[in-house]
Design an enzyme around this catalytic site. Structure first.
Site, PDB file in Angstrom:
ATOM      1  N   LYS A  72      10.597 -20.404 -51.115  1.00 20.80           N
ATOM      2  CA  LYS A  72       9.303 -20.114 -50.475  1.00 20.80           C
ATOM      3  C   LYS A  72       9.168 -18.664 -49.998  1.00 20.80           C
ATOM      4  CE  LYS A  72       7.546 -24.288 -48.602  1.00 20.80           C
ATOM      5  NZ  LYS A  72       7.268 -25.059 -47.418  1.00 20.80           N
ATOM      6  N   ASP A 108       0.084 -25.260 -46.384  1.00 18.38           N
ATOM      7  CA  ASP A 108       0.540 -26.071 -45.246  1.00 18.38           C
ATOM      8  C   ASP A 108      -0.394 -25.943 -44.040  1.00 18.38           C
ATOM      9  OD1 ASP A 108       2.718 -27.245 -46.429  1.00 18.38           O
ATOM     10  OD2 ASP A 108       4.143 -25.725 -45.761  1.00 18.38           O
ATOM     11  N   ALA A 133      10.793 -24.470 -34.245  1.00 23.04           N
ATOM     12  CA  ALA A 133      10.443 -23.066 -34.542  1.00 23.04           C
ATOM     13  C   ALA A 133      10.841 -22.701 -35.970  1.00 23.04           C
ATOM     14  CB  ALA A 133      11.113 -22.143 -33.535  1.00 23.04           C
ATOM     15  N   GLY A 134      10.836 -23.703 -36.862  1.00 21.66           N
ATOM     16  CA  GLY A 134      11.137 -23.440 -38.272  1.00 21.66           C
ATOM     17  C   GLY A 134       9.847 -23.174 -39.042  1.00 21.66           C
ATOM     18  N   PRO A 159      16.266 -21.402 -27.975  1.00 26.63           N
ATOM     19  CA  PRO A 159      15.092 -20.750 -27.386  1.00 26.63           C
ATOM     20  C   PRO A 159      14.796 -19.371 -27.968  1.00 26.63           C
ATOM     21  CG  PRO A 159      16.829 -21.159 -25.727  1.00 26.63           C
ATOM     22  CD  PRO A 159      17.302 -21.745 -27.012  1.00 26.63           C
TER      23      PRO A 159
HETATM   24  P1  NAP Z   1      13.488 -25.911 -40.574  1.00 25.22           P
HETATM   25  O1  NAP Z   1      12.852 -24.612 -40.881  1.00 25.22           O
HETATM   26  O2  NAP Z   1      14.875 -26.202 -41.037  1.00 25.22           O
HETATM   27  O3  NAP Z   1      13.435 -26.113 -38.961  1.00 25.22           O
HETATM   28  C1  NAP Z   1      14.070 -27.218 -38.356  1.00 25.22           C
HETATM   29  C2  NAP Z   1      13.689 -27.282 -36.882  1.00 25.22           C
HETATM   30  O4  NAP Z   1      14.249 -28.492 -36.333  1.00 25.22           O
HETATM   31  C3  NAP Z   1      14.224 -26.130 -36.040  1.00 25.22           C
HETATM   32  O5  NAP Z   1      13.286 -25.806 -35.051  1.00 25.22           O
HETATM   33  C4  NAP Z   1      15.488 -26.757 -35.429  1.00 25.22           C
HETATM   34  O6  NAP Z   1      15.863 -26.168 -34.203  1.00 25.22           O
HETATM   35  C5  NAP Z   1      15.002 -28.177 -35.162  1.00 25.22           C
HETATM   36  N1  NAP Z   1      16.088 -29.118 -34.990  1.00 25.22           N
HETATM   37  C6  NAP Z   1      16.939 -29.585 -35.947  1.00 25.22           C
HETATM   38  N2  NAP Z   1      17.814 -30.473 -35.402  1.00 25.22           N
HETATM   39  C7  NAP Z   1      17.494 -30.562 -34.075  1.00 25.22           C
HETATM   40  C8  NAP Z   1      18.022 -31.313 -32.977  1.00 25.22           C
HETATM   41  N3  NAP Z   1      19.059 -32.157 -33.130  1.00 25.22           N
HETATM   42  N4  NAP Z   1      17.428 -31.183 -31.771  1.00 25.22           N
HETATM   43  C9  NAP Z   1      16.386 -30.346 -31.602  1.00 25.22           C
HETATM   44  N5  NAP Z   1      15.851 -29.594 -32.593  1.00 25.22           N
HETATM   45  C10 NAP Z   1      16.402 -29.710 -33.821  1.00 25.22           C
HETATM   46  O7  NAP Z   1      12.609 -27.121 -41.145  1.00 25.22           O
HETATM   47  P2  NAP Z   1      11.032 -27.122 -41.431  1.00 25.22           P
HETATM   48  O8  NAP Z   1      10.784 -26.694 -42.819  1.00 25.22           O
HETATM   49  O9  NAP Z   1      10.368 -26.407 -40.315  1.00 25.22           O
HETATM   50  O10 NAP Z   1      10.689 -28.703 -41.379  1.00 25.22           O
HETATM   51  C11 NAP Z   1      10.731 -29.438 -40.165  1.00 25.22           C
HETATM   52  C12 NAP Z   1      10.308 -30.874 -40.439  1.00 25.22           C
HETATM   53  O11 NAP Z   1       8.950 -30.920 -40.837  1.00 25.22           O
HETATM   54  C13 NAP Z   1      11.127 -31.536 -41.549  1.00 25.22           C
HETATM   55  O12 NAP Z   1      11.484 -32.819 -41.128  1.00 25.22           O
HETATM   56  C14 NAP Z   1      10.168 -31.620 -42.722  1.00 25.22           C
HETATM   57  O13 NAP Z   1      10.399 -32.765 -43.516  1.00 25.22           O
HETATM   58  C15 NAP Z   1       8.816 -31.708 -42.020  1.00 25.22           C
HETATM   59  N6  NAP Z   1       7.714 -31.136 -42.835  1.00 25.22           N
HETATM   60  C16 NAP Z   1       6.684 -31.953 -43.179  1.00 25.22           C
HETATM   61  C17 NAP Z   1       5.629 -31.451 -43.915  1.00 25.22           C
HETATM   62  C18 NAP Z   1       4.487 -32.351 -44.314  1.00 25.22           C
HETATM   63  O14 NAP Z   1       3.727 -32.006 -45.224  1.00 25.22           O
HETATM   64  N7  NAP Z   1       4.294 -33.466 -43.647  1.00 25.22           N
HETATM   65  C19 NAP Z   1       5.613 -30.091 -44.312  1.00 25.22           C
HETATM   66  C20 NAP Z   1       6.683 -29.291 -43.908  1.00 25.22           C
HETATM   67  C21 NAP Z   1       7.737 -29.823 -43.180  1.00 25.22           C
HETATM   68  P3  NAP Z   1      16.871 -24.899 -34.170  1.00 25.22           P
HETATM   69  O15 NAP Z   1      16.021 -23.705 -34.425  1.00 25.22           O
HETATM   70  O16 NAP Z   1      17.424 -24.950 -32.805  1.00 25.22           O
HETATM   71  O17 NAP Z   1      17.894 -25.130 -35.251  1.00 25.22           O
END
Ligand code: NAP
Length: 280
Positions: A72, A108, A133-134, A159
């Site tokens: 991406k 998105d 914050a991902g 944070p």
């Molecule tokens: P990402 O960039 O890997 O970010 C993951 C996030 O989750 C970070 O903020 C991380 O915190 C946090 N996290 C992971 N484990 C944790 C825990 N045990 N406790 C607290 N925080 C935790 O992932 P992403 O791409 O943003 O995706 C996030 C979610 O959204 C995924 O489950 C994905 O399937 C979903 N999603 C859905 C759609 C849709 O169309 N519905 C689209 C995109 C994503 P840290 O920064 O502290 O590691």
């Protein structure tokens, strides 16, 4: 050399791994419903194959592609023509053909905005808390800013990442929260968006304290293929809630519209995905 596609040029989703993607199902149903000859394929592409892949879709005259991890961000160094959302997010999930040139989009933000539609009044007037914050959280925050949400709170396990993201996005409506402020409810938000991946973990940690949930609140978890503990807590407290399925379908619909120039058959897309999720 020119590759010729037998029936309508193919469209792809590329990434690695790709085993759980629902995108071929949604897009193939849409192409069939609209009687278009294209077919949509999942293709494992490694990072060092990305440029070659872009050459191939040019040769095929493909309407475009979807991109998922890990492509991406890297695609932005290969295709320079891009929509404003790609600049805001630093990432693209769609390649499409714009006036004969390949161009990048990120759908998105649109997908999340459409998911929020039933609660727009709450989003605008009562504040929203975003957890995470991902990449997904970033798309949610930009969507909320575009919707003129008056107050956005952002919490993340790490944070520093929340602070960095808030600084990058700017705006007086966006404020970060620390752990103690989250746990003690020192924020005014009627809508809570879980944009973390905790719902995929077993056991799922309680990321948002159940004691803070009131019946008038809305809980949204972006995960779409399971009922997370986060959502169950909102249900148990009599609060409205939604998973991320609508975001998934609407972001797909927007990509499809960019490829075809046609109105997406949204009902058929929702039906296909609902049927599949019910089966699993
Ligand atoms: P990402 O960039 O890997 O970010 C993951 C996030 O989750 C970070 O903020 C991380 O915190 C946090 N996290 C992971 N484990 C944790 C825990 N045990 N406790 C607290 N925080 C935790 O992932 P992403 O791409 O943003 O995706 C996030 C979610 O959204 C995924 O489950 C994905 O399937 C979903 N999603 C859905 C759609 C849709 O169309 N519905 C689209 C995109 C994503 P840290 O920064 O502290 O590691």
């Amino acid at each position: 050399m020119r590759l010729i596609a037998a029936h309508g040029a193919p469209v792809f989703v590329i990434g690695t791994p790709l085993s759980h993607t629902l995108s071929p199902l949604i897009h193939n149903v849409a192409f069939e419903t609209a009687a278009l000859p294209h077919r949509y394929f999942a293709l494992q592409v490694q990072p060092d194959e990305l440029s070659r892949f872009v050459d191939i879709i040019r040769q095929l005259d493909s309407p475009g592609a979807n991109l998922t991890l890990p492509h991406k961000e890297k695609i932005c160094s290969i295709i320079s023509d891009r929509d404003p959302e790609v600049e805001q997010l630093g990432a693209a999930n769609t390649i499409y053909n714009h006036a004969g040139k390949l161009r990048l989009a990120n759908t998105d933000i649109y997908g999340f905005s459409r998911l929020l539609e039933p609660w727009l009044h709450k989003v605008r007037d009562s504040g929203v808390l975003v957890l995470g914050a991902g990449g997904a959280a970033r798309a949610c925050l930009v969507a909320l800013q575009q919707l003129n949400c008056q107050q956005i709170f952002l919490w993340n396990r790490t944070p520093e990442k929340a602070l960095k993201l808030a600084k990058e996005l700017g705006g007086s409506s966006l404020q970060t929260l620390g752990d103690s402020a989250l746990q003690s409810g020192q924020f005014a938000a009627a809508v809570v968006v879980n944009a973390t991946s905790v719902g995929l973990q077993e056991p799922e940690p309680e990321i948002f304290p159940q004691k803070l949930i009131q019946p008038g609140m809305v809980g949204i978890d972006l995960i779409y293929n399971r009922s997370t503990k986060f959502l169950q807590n909102f249900q148990q407290c009599g609060a409205e809630n939604s998973d991320g399925l609508a975001m998934l379908v609407y972001q797909a619909a927007r990509s499809w519209q960019l490829w075809t120039g046609q109105k997406p058959p949204i009902k058929a897309m929702f039906k296909a995905i609902n049927d599949r999720v019910k089966e699993s």
